[in-house]
Design a protein around this motif. Structure first.
Motif, short mmCIF file in Angstrom:
data_model
loop_
_atom_site.label_atom_id
_atom_site.label_comp_id
_atom_site.label_asym_id
_atom_site.label_seq_id
_atom_site.Cartn_x
_atom_site.Cartn_y
_atom_site.Cartn_z
N ALA A 170 1.25 -1.28 0.27
CA ALA A 170 0.38 -0.15 -0.21
C ALA A 170 0.34 1.16 0.19
O ALA A 170 0.19 2.04 0.13
CB ALA A 170 -0.25 -0.14 1.07
N LYS B 205 -0.10 4.67 -1.63
CA LYS B 205 -1.07 4.48 -1.98
C LYS B 205 -2.05 5.82 -0.56
O LYS B 205 -1.73 5.93 0.41
CB LYS B 205 -1.97 3.19 -1.89
N LYS B 206 -2.88 6.36 -0.86
CA LYS B 206 -3.68 7.60 -0.26
C LYS B 206 -4.73 6.68 0.52
O LYS B 206 -5.40 5.69 -0.19
CB LYS B 206 -5.00 8.64 -0.77
N HIS C 278 -7.65 -0.91 -4.52
CA HIS C 278 -7.49 0.17 -4.13
C HIS C 278 -7.95 1.20 -3.16
O HIS C 278 -7.25 1.52 -2.38
CB HIS C 278 -7.90 1.62 -5.10
N ALA D 194 -5.75 -0.45 -0.08
CA ALA D 194 -4.63 -0.43 0.27
C ALA D 194 -4.97 0.74 1.03
O ALA D 194 -3.95 1.48 1.84
CB ALA D 194 -4.46 0.36 -1.68
N GLN E 272 -3.77 1.47 4.50
CA GLN E 272 -2.83 3.20 4.75
C GLN E 272 -2.92 3.62 6.10
O GLN E 272 -3.04 4.20 7.06
CB GLN E 272 -3.07 3.84 3.72
#
Length: 114
Positions: A17, A20-21, A83, A86, A90
């Motif tokens: 991750a 990644k946001k 996404h 991830a 995060q």
């Protein structure tokens, strides 16, 4: 810590991750966890200014409860969208860091596993 277990399982899948946001909240429990995370800096400043370590304890308890609620309502590792998954990972990294900081400030250590 349950977070460590989830992060370890995620890494064992070979995924990363990194970079990644954290995505906008997609549920009430994700929003509640994000809001609790956002209180960290203000809480630390207040605890320091007022010499009130009990504020760190109360915050850590609230954060753990928010995480637990999120964990029970969200399929983190079973999430199909990589996404979104991830982003969850995060968020967990952020929570883990904050929890470890609070534990360190309070001067004790947490077990690796329960």
């Amino acid at each position: 810590m349950r977070i460590k277990s989830i992060l370890k399982k995620y890494e064992q899948t070979g995924k990363s991750a990194e970079g990644k946001k954290i995505l906008p909240a997609d549920s009430a429990s994700a929003k509640a966890l994000m809001l609790e995370v956002s209180r960290f800096h203000g809480m630390i400043a207040a605890a320091f200014d007022e010499l009130a370590p009990h504020k760190v304890c109360a915050y850590l308890y609230d954060l753990a409860n928010a995480f637990n609620h999120f964990y029970h309502e969200t399929k983190i590792l079973a999430q199909d969208d990589e996404h979104v998954q991830a982003g969850y990972i995060q968020l967990l990294h952020l929570c883990k860091g904050i929890m470890e900081t609070c534990i360190d400030v309070l001067g004790f250590s947490a077990p690796e596993r329960m």
